[in-house]
Design a protein around this motif. Structure first.
Motif, PDB file in Angstrom:
ATOM      1  N   GLU A 112     -18.137  18.402 -17.992  1.00 41.93           N
ATOM      2  CA  GLU A 112     -19.004  18.913 -19.050  1.00 41.93           C
ATOM      3  C   GLU A 112     -18.651  18.245 -20.376  1.00 41.93           C
ATOM      4  OE1 GLU A 112     -17.149  22.985 -20.626  1.00 41.93           O
ATOM      5  OE2 GLU A 112     -17.752  23.054 -18.519  1.00 41.93           O
ATOM      6  N   LYS A 113     -19.676  17.914 -21.142  1.00 43.36           N
ATOM      7  CA  LYS A 113     -19.487  17.207 -22.391  1.00 43.36           C
ATOM      8  C   LYS A 113     -19.094  18.190 -23.494  1.00 43.36           C
ATOM      9  CE  LYS A 113     -22.814  13.623 -21.301  1.00 43.36           C
ATOM     10  NZ  LYS A 113     -24.062  12.975 -21.696  1.00 43.36           N
ATOM     11  N   PRO A 114     -18.250  17.759 -24.406  1.00 41.16           N
ATOM     12  CA  PRO A 114     -17.900  18.654 -25.504  1.00 41.16           C
ATOM     13  C   PRO A 114     -19.097  18.854 -26.438  1.00 41.16           C
ATOM     14  CG  PRO A 114     -16.923  16.504 -25.843  1.00 41.16           C
ATOM     15  CD  PRO A 114     -17.536  16.499 -24.474  1.00 41.16           C
ATOM     16  N   LYS A 115     -19.185  20.034 -26.992  1.00 42.70           N
ATOM     17  CA  LYS A 115     -20.301  20.352 -27.873  1.00 42.70           C
ATOM     18  C   LYS A 115     -20.043  19.748 -29.248  1.00 42.70           C
ATOM     19  CE  LYS A 115     -23.087  24.152 -29.514  1.00 42.70           C
ATOM     20  NZ  LYS A 115     -23.262  25.611 -29.550  1.00 42.70           N
ATOM     21  N   THR A 116     -20.958  18.943 -29.694  1.00 40.02           N
ATOM     22  CA  THR A 116     -20.809  18.287 -30.997  1.00 40.02           C
ATOM     23  C   THR A 116     -21.865  18.822 -31.961  1.00 40.02           C
ATOM     24  OG1 THR A 116     -22.249  16.483 -30.325  1.00 40.02           O
ATOM     25  CG2 THR A 116     -19.887  16.179 -29.973  1.00 40.02           C
ATOM     26  N   GLU A 117     -21.516  18.787 -33.224  1.00 44.13           N
ATOM     27  CA  GLU A 117     -22.441  19.246 -34.248  1.00 44.13           C
ATOM     28  C   GLU A 117     -22.836  18.061 -35.129  1.00 44.13           C
ATOM     29  OE1 GLU A 117     -20.678  22.443 -36.410  1.00 44.13           O
ATOM     30  OE2 GLU A 117     -20.319  23.626 -34.612  1.00 44.13           O
ATOM     31  N   PRO A 118     -24.075  18.034 -35.610  1.00 43.28           N
ATOM     32  CA  PRO A 118     -24.478  16.914 -36.472  1.00 43.28           C
ATOM     33  C   PRO A 118     -23.808  17.026 -37.836  1.00 43.28           C
ATOM     34  CG  PRO A 118     -26.226  18.529 -36.328  1.00 43.28           C
ATOM     35  CD  PRO A 118     -25.172  18.961 -35.353  1.00 43.28           C
ATOM     36  N   TRP A 119     -23.653  15.851 -38.460  1.00 40.71           N
ATOM     37  CA  TRP A 119     -23.062  15.825 -39.798  1.00 40.71           C
ATOM     38  C   TRP A 119     -24.184  16.030 -40.828  1.00 40.71           C
ATOM     39  CZ3 TRP A 119     -19.606  10.849 -39.441  1.00 40.71           C
ATOM     40  CH2 TRP A 119     -18.546  11.120 -38.560  1.00 40.71           C
ATOM     41  N   ASN A 120     -23.938  16.911 -41.743  1.00 41.10           N
ATOM     42  CA  ASN A 120     -24.916  17.161 -42.800  1.00 41.10           C
ATOM     43  C   ASN A 120     -24.434  16.517 -44.099  1.00 41.10           C
ATOM     44  OD1 ASN A 120     -26.587  18.702 -41.128  1.00 41.10           O
ATOM     45  ND2 ASN A 120     -25.276  20.490 -41.421  1.00 41.10           N
ATOM     46  N   TRP A 121     -24.436  15.197 -44.125  1.00 42.19           N
ATOM     47  CA  TRP A 121     -23.999  14.479 -45.313  1.00 42.19           C
ATOM     48  C   TRP A 121     -25.199  14.096 -46.153  1.00 42.19           C
ATOM     49  CZ3 TRP A 121     -19.998  10.361 -43.301  1.00 42.19           C
ATOM     50  CH2 TRP A 121     -18.874  11.019 -42.826  1.00 42.19           C
TER      51      TRP A 121
ATOM     52  N   LEU B  10       0.811  -1.219   0.000  1.00 39.13           N
ATOM     53  CA  LEU B  10       0.000   0.000   0.000  1.00 39.13           C
ATOM     54  C   LEU B  10       0.843   1.267   0.000  1.00 39.13           C
ATOM     55  CD1 LEU B  10      -2.797  -1.065   2.488  1.00 39.13           C
ATOM     56  CD2 LEU B  10      -2.952  -0.856   0.010  1.00 39.13           C
ATOM     57  N   ALA B  11       2.127   1.170   0.305  1.00 40.12           N
ATOM     58  CA  ALA B  11       2.988   2.346   0.316  1.00 40.12           C
ATOM     59  C   ALA B  11       3.394   2.775  -1.087  1.00 40.12           C
ATOM     60  CB  ALA B  11       4.238   2.072   1.149  1.00 40.12           C
ATOM     61  N   HIS B  12       3.202   1.908  -2.078  1.00 37.86           N
ATOM     62  CA  HIS B  12       3.581   2.261  -3.444  1.00 37.86           C
ATOM     63  C   HIS B  12       2.643   3.332  -3.995  1.00 37.86           C
ATOM     64  CE1 HIS B  12       6.670  -0.728  -4.057  1.00 37.86           C
ATOM     65  NE2 HIS B  12       5.895  -1.625  -3.502  1.00 37.86           N
ATOM     66  N   THR B  13       3.218   4.248  -4.736  1.00 41.68           N
ATOM     67  CA  THR B  13       2.425   5.276  -5.397  1.00 41.68           C
ATOM     68  C   THR B  13       2.642   5.164  -6.896  1.00 41.68           C
ATOM     69  OG1 THR B  13       4.221   6.863  -5.206  1.00 41.68           O
ATOM     70  CG2 THR B  13       2.566   6.868  -3.449  1.00 41.68           C
ATOM     71  N   LEU B  14       1.645   5.563  -7.644  1.00 42.54           N
ATOM     72  CA  LEU B  14       1.764   5.526  -9.093  1.00 42.54           C
ATOM     73  C   LEU B  14       2.600   6.715  -9.559  1.00 42.54           C
ATOM     74  CD1 LEU B  14      -1.907   4.646 -10.007  1.00 42.54           C
ATOM     75  CD2 LEU B  14       0.056   3.136 -10.026  1.00 42.54           C
ATOM     76  N   PRO B  15       3.483   6.523 -10.539  1.00 42.03           N
ATOM     77  CA  PRO B  15       4.291   7.655 -11.002  1.00 42.03           C
ATOM     78  C   PRO B  15       3.464   8.697 -11.744  1.00 42.03           C
ATOM     79  CG  PRO B  15       4.727   5.705 -12.310  1.00 42.03           C
ATOM     80  CD  PRO B  15       3.841   5.277 -11.178  1.00 42.03           C
ATOM     81  N   ASN B  16       2.420   8.277 -12.408  1.00 42.12           N
ATOM     82  CA  ASN B  16       1.570   9.201 -13.152  1.00 42.12           C
ATOM     83  C   ASN B  16       0.160   9.123 -12.592  1.00 42.12           C
ATOM     84  OD1 ASN B  16       3.720   9.770 -14.845  1.00 42.12           O
ATOM     85  ND2 ASN B  16       3.184   8.150 -16.261  1.00 42.12           N
ATOM     86  N   ASP B  17      -0.133   9.941 -11.617  1.00 46.37           N
ATOM     87  CA  ASP B  17      -1.486   9.964 -11.072  1.00 46.37           C
ATOM     88  C   ASP B  17      -2.431  10.574 -12.106  1.00 46.37           C
ATOM     89  OD1 ASP B  17      -0.902   8.822  -8.645  1.00 46.37           O
ATOM     90  OD2 ASP B  17      -0.385  10.739  -7.717  1.00 46.37           O
ATOM     91  N   PRO B  18      -3.552   9.949 -12.353  1.00 40.14           N
ATOM     92  CA  PRO B  18      -4.477  10.495 -13.345  1.00 40.14           C
ATOM     93  C   PRO B  18      -5.097  11.802 -12.860  1.00 40.14           C
ATOM     94  CG  PRO B  18      -5.449   8.612 -12.245  1.00 40.14           C
ATOM     95  CD  PRO B  18      -4.030   8.706 -11.772  1.00 40.14           C
ATOM     96  N   THR B  19      -5.173  12.756 -13.756  1.00 41.50           N
ATOM     97  CA  THR B  19      -5.769  14.036 -13.401  1.00 41.50           C
ATOM     98  C   THR B  19      -7.265  13.972 -13.673  1.00 41.50           C
ATOM     99  OG1 THR B  19      -5.338  14.868 -15.602  1.00 41.50           O
ATOM    100  CG2 THR B  19      -3.668  15.307 -13.945  1.00 41.50           C
ATOM    101  N   PRO B  20      -8.075  14.532 -12.795  1.00 38.66           N
ATOM    102  CA  PRO B  20      -9.528  14.506 -13.044  1.00 38.66           C
ATOM    103  C   PRO B  20      -9.883  15.405 -14.224  1.00 38.66           C
ATOM    104  CG  PRO B  20      -9.018  15.796 -11.097  1.00 38.66           C
ATOM    105  CD  PRO B  20      -7.731  15.170 -11.537  1.00 38.66           C
ATOM    106  N   GLN B  21     -10.751  14.894 -15.077  1.00 47.38           N
ATOM    107  CA  GLN B  21     -11.177  15.660 -16.237  1.00 47.38           C
ATOM    108  C   GLN B  21     -12.482  16.372 -15.927  1.00 47.38           C
ATOM    109  OE1 GLN B  21     -11.388  12.902 -19.445  1.00 47.38           O
ATOM    110  NE2 GLN B  21      -9.177  12.681 -19.604  1.00 47.38           N
TER     111      GLN B  21
END
Length: 55
Positions: free
Chosen positions: A43-52, A29-40
């Motif tokens: 909010e969802k990215p704004k997406t646009e519909p495809w007009n194909w 349990l004393a081990h730590t990860l070298p690259n701790d994940p950063t919280p993202q």
């Protein structure tokens, strides 16, 4: 044969598990990860519909 007298082998088993269970978990349990994940951001990215044209 050692199987016929379980007393010393059972004591060895109990002592070895006691030592393992008291020493190993803190070390693991004393081990730590070298690259701790950063919280993202949540909010969802704004997406646009495809007009194909579909023909």
């Amino acid at each position: 044969m050692p199987q016929l007298n379980p007393a010393p082998w059972f004591a060895i088993l109990v002592f070895s598990w006691t030592i393992l269970l008291t020493m190993l978990p803190p070390k693991v349990l004393a081990h730590t990860l070298p690259n701790d994940p950063t919280p993202q951001s949540t909010e969802k990215p704004k997406t646009e519909p495809w007009n194909w044209p579909w023909h």
